[in-house]
Motif scaffolding. Structure first.
Motif, PDB file in Angstrom:
ATOM      1  N   LEU A 137       0.902  -1.199  -0.032  1.00  0.00           N
ATOM      2  CA  LEU A 137       0.039  -0.128  -0.098  1.00  0.00           C
ATOM      3  C   LEU A 137       0.932   1.222   0.012  1.00  0.00           C
ATOM      4  O   LEU A 137       0.793   2.130  -0.720  1.00  0.00           O
ATOM      5  N   ILE A 138       1.777   1.203   0.930  1.00  0.00           N
ATOM      6  CA  ILE A 138       2.618   2.267   0.872  1.00  0.00           C
ATOM      7  C   ILE A 138       3.324   2.816  -0.398  1.00  0.00           C
ATOM      8  O   ILE A 138       3.404   3.926  -0.921  1.00  0.00           O
ATOM      9  N   LEU A 139       3.853   1.661  -0.760  1.00  0.00           N
ATOM     10  CA  LEU A 139       4.615   1.782  -2.331  1.00  0.00           C
ATOM     11  C   LEU A 139       3.831   2.097  -3.401  1.00  0.00           C
ATOM     12  O   LEU A 139       4.157   2.940  -4.333  1.00  0.00           O
ATOM     13  N   GLY A 140       2.756   1.737  -3.465  1.00  0.00           N
ATOM     14  CA  GLY A 140       1.712   2.133  -4.264  1.00  0.00           C
ATOM     15  C   GLY A 140       1.388   3.489  -4.299  1.00  0.00           C
ATOM     16  O   GLY A 140       1.188   4.467  -5.221  1.00  0.00           O
ATOM     17  N   VAL A 141       1.222   3.903  -3.118  1.00  0.00           N
ATOM     18  CA  VAL A 141       0.803   5.380  -2.830  1.00  0.00           C
ATOM     19  C   VAL A 141       2.189   6.404  -3.525  1.00  0.00           C
ATOM     20  O   VAL A 141       2.159   7.337  -4.085  1.00  0.00           O
ATOM     21  N   VAL A 142       3.596   5.815  -3.021  1.00  0.00           N
ATOM     22  CA  VAL A 142       4.588   6.542  -3.468  1.00  0.00           C
ATOM     23  C   VAL A 142       4.617   6.563  -5.018  1.00  0.00           C
ATOM     24  O   VAL A 142       5.085   7.614  -5.416  1.00  0.00           O
ATOM     25  N   GLU A 143       4.349   5.380  -5.689  1.00  0.00           N
ATOM     26  CA  GLU A 143       4.412   5.270  -7.201  1.00  0.00           C
ATOM     27  C   GLU A 143       3.332   6.135  -7.529  1.00  0.00           C
ATOM     28  O   GLU A 143       3.673   7.076  -8.672  1.00  0.00           O
ATOM     29  N   GLY A 144       2.285   6.288  -7.311  1.00  0.00           N
ATOM     30  CA  GLY A 144       1.113   7.344  -7.742  1.00  0.00           C
ATOM     31  C   GLY A 144       1.525   8.740  -7.591  1.00  0.00           C
ATOM     32  O   GLY A 144       1.184   9.394  -8.412  1.00  0.00           O
ATOM     33  N   LEU A 145       2.129   8.894  -6.384  1.00  0.00           N
ATOM     34  CA  LEU A 145       2.268  10.497  -6.231  1.00  0.00           C
ATOM     35  C   LEU A 145       3.680  11.067  -6.588  1.00  0.00           C
ATOM     36  O   LEU A 145       3.759  12.157  -7.201  1.00  0.00           O
ATOM     37  N   THR A 146       4.564  10.217  -7.178  1.00  0.00           N
ATOM     38  CA  THR A 146       5.725  10.605  -7.474  1.00  0.00           C
ATOM     39  C   THR A 146       5.998  10.303  -9.234  1.00  0.00           C
ATOM     40  O   THR A 146       6.920  11.058  -9.704  1.00  0.00           O
ATOM     41  N   GLU A 147       5.393   9.473  -9.898  1.00  0.00           N
ATOM     42  CA  GLU A 147       5.572   9.036 -11.228  1.00  0.00           C
ATOM     43  C   GLU A 147       5.333  10.315 -11.937  1.00  0.00           C
ATOM     44  O   GLU A 147       6.146  10.449 -13.086  1.00  0.00           O
ATOM     45  N   PHE A 148       4.527  11.389 -11.916  1.00  0.00           N
ATOM     46  CA  PHE A 148       4.386  12.255 -12.771  1.00  0.00           C
ATOM     47  C   PHE A 148       4.817  13.615 -12.190  1.00  0.00           C
ATOM     48  O   PHE A 148       4.855  14.908 -12.739  1.00  0.00           O
ATOM     49  N   LEU A 149       5.428  13.707 -10.995  1.00  0.00           N
ATOM     50  CA  LEU A 149       5.908  14.852 -10.434  1.00  0.00           C
ATOM     51  C   LEU A 149       7.629  14.915 -10.630  1.00  0.00           C
ATOM     52  O   LEU A 149       7.787  13.635 -10.804  1.00  0.00           O
ATOM     53  N   PRO A 150       8.336  15.974 -10.820  1.00  0.00           N
ATOM     54  CA  PRO A 150       9.664  16.034 -11.205  1.00  0.00           C
ATOM     55  C   PRO A 150      10.518  15.646 -10.016  1.00  0.00           C
ATOM     56  O   PRO A 150      11.299  16.613  -9.791  1.00  0.00           O
ATOM     57  N   ILE A 151      10.302  14.624  -9.437  1.00  0.00           N
ATOM     58  CA  ILE A 151      11.227  14.209  -8.166  1.00  0.00           C
ATOM     59  C   ILE A 151      11.522  12.715  -8.321  1.00  0.00           C
ATOM     60  O   ILE A 151      12.130  12.431  -7.235  1.00  0.00           O
ATOM     61  N   SER A 152      11.256  11.955  -9.233  1.00  0.00           N
ATOM     62  CA  SER A 152      11.676  10.751  -9.554  1.00  0.00           C
ATOM     63  C   SER A 152      10.871   9.650  -8.914  1.00  0.00           C
ATOM     64  O   SER A 152      11.294   9.434  -7.574  1.00  0.00           O
ATOM     65  N   SER A 153      10.049   9.058  -9.469  1.00  0.00           N
ATOM     66  CA  SER A 153       9.505   7.718  -8.825  1.00  0.00           C
ATOM     67  C   SER A 153      10.313   6.665  -8.691  1.00  0.00           C
ATOM     68  O   SER A 153      10.242   5.900  -7.405  1.00  0.00           O
ATOM     69  N   THR A 154      11.334   6.505  -9.464  1.00  0.00           N
ATOM     70  CA  THR A 154      12.069   5.301  -9.477  1.00  0.00           C
ATOM     71  C   THR A 154      12.929   5.429  -8.261  1.00  0.00           C
ATOM     72  O   THR A 154      13.082   4.565  -7.445  1.00  0.00           O
ATOM     73  N   GLY A 155      13.495   6.565  -8.046  1.00  0.00           N
ATOM     74  CA  GLY A 155      14.361   7.154  -7.022  1.00  0.00           C
ATOM     75  C   GLY A 155      13.668   6.676  -5.651  1.00  0.00           C
ATOM     76  O   GLY A 155      14.111   6.085  -4.661  1.00  0.00           O
ATOM     77  N   HIS A 156      12.285   7.165  -5.491  1.00  0.00           N
ATOM     78  CA  HIS A 156      11.723   7.019  -4.407  1.00  0.00           C
ATOM     79  C   HIS A 156      11.268   5.662  -3.988  1.00  0.00           C
ATOM     80  O   HIS A 156      11.205   5.235  -2.870  1.00  0.00           O
TER      81      HIS A 156
END
Length: 272
Positions: free
Chosen positions: A10-29
């Protein structure tokens, strides 16, 4: 099923959704948070591929009307065909370099410390670009030519280094090459569809031996969380860029990257 594992999903799913399209790197997070949660085994690698697919589908659903217009209008000369050609041209550099360097990048660069360094470096670049005078020449995605599309595609290849951010590279590249903030952001969304879909299909094929039915519930939790969060993030970001710049994301990147490096240096966190 381990409830703790479902919570991590759940936590990682939220992290992916929050960061994928922001300029902060989803992969990195995902690398950093996954390491912090102790979720770095073989299952986690397949899991991260699955939740990335959820983010792609969220963008497709958000732009479903436009994408349907593109499909209908593709068969005759005009705006829709030009749009598809531009997206394919922008996708080409990532396709070529991804095939050439995908394995090496996955092997040597996917760790929290390299990601932290890329987060800081990318944040400094955003600060520099945001303090340059900008006069947009293109107010919508439909206004750009194949030349601008190709240049943004070249910028996207920088995101092959984990922590740079695909969204950050394409949005900042769009601003440098004359797109308005909204046009650069929307181009980043549309370009994400073929880029992320190709990467996901390739990764799933490579990891096909690790796909097992027992993981369905974990993957489902992460998938749903990523889809819903990504939908909300896309909608919010489009509203945000209408009246704001990206400096807040730059400072976030720098702060987060420094936090990882400091915790590693002091031994507070044993980053793998």
């Amino acid at each position: 099923m381990d409830e703790l594992l479902l919570l991590k999903a759940l936590i990682l799913g939220v992290v992916e959704g929050l960061t994928e399209f922001l300029p902060i790197s989803s992969t990195g997070h995902l690398i950093i948070v996954g390491d912090l949660l102790g979720y770095t085994d073989a299952q986690s690698k397949v899991f991260k591929i699955v939740i990335q697919l959820a983010a792609i589908l969220a963008v497709c659903w958000f732009y479903r009307v436009r994408l349907l217009e593109v499909v209908i209008g593709l068969w005759q000369p005009g705006r829709e065909r030009r749009f598809v050609v531009n997206i394919l041209i922008a996708f080409l550099p990532a396709l070529v370099l991804g095939v050439l360097f995908h394995h090496a990048i996955k092997t040597y660069l996917f760790n929290p410390l390299t990601v932290a360094a890329a987060l800081i470096g990318g944040g400094l670049v955003i600060l520099y670009l945001e303090h340059r005078p900008q006069t947009p020449r293109f107010t919508t995605v439909d206004d750009i030519s194949w030349r601008e599309a190709f240049k943004v595609g070249l910028a996207q290849t920088l995101a092959m280094f984990p922590g740079v951010s695909r969204a950050g590279a394409t949005i900042m590249g769009g601003l440098v090459f004359g797109l308005s903030r909204r046009a650069a952001t929307e181009l980043s969304f549309f370009l994400a569809i073929p880029t992320m879909l190709a990467a996901t299909v390739y990764d799933v094929y490579q990891a096909r031996a690790m796909l097992v039915f027992d993981d369905v519930s974990v993957f489902a939790v992460g998938f749903i969380a990523a889809f819903i969060t990504a939908m909300l993030t896309v909608k919010t970001l489009l509203r945000y860029v209408s009246n704001h710049n990206f400096i807040v994301f730059a400072w976030y990147r720098i702060g987060f990257g420094l936090l990882v490096l400091i915790t590693a240096y002091t031994g507070l966190v044993n980053w793998s």
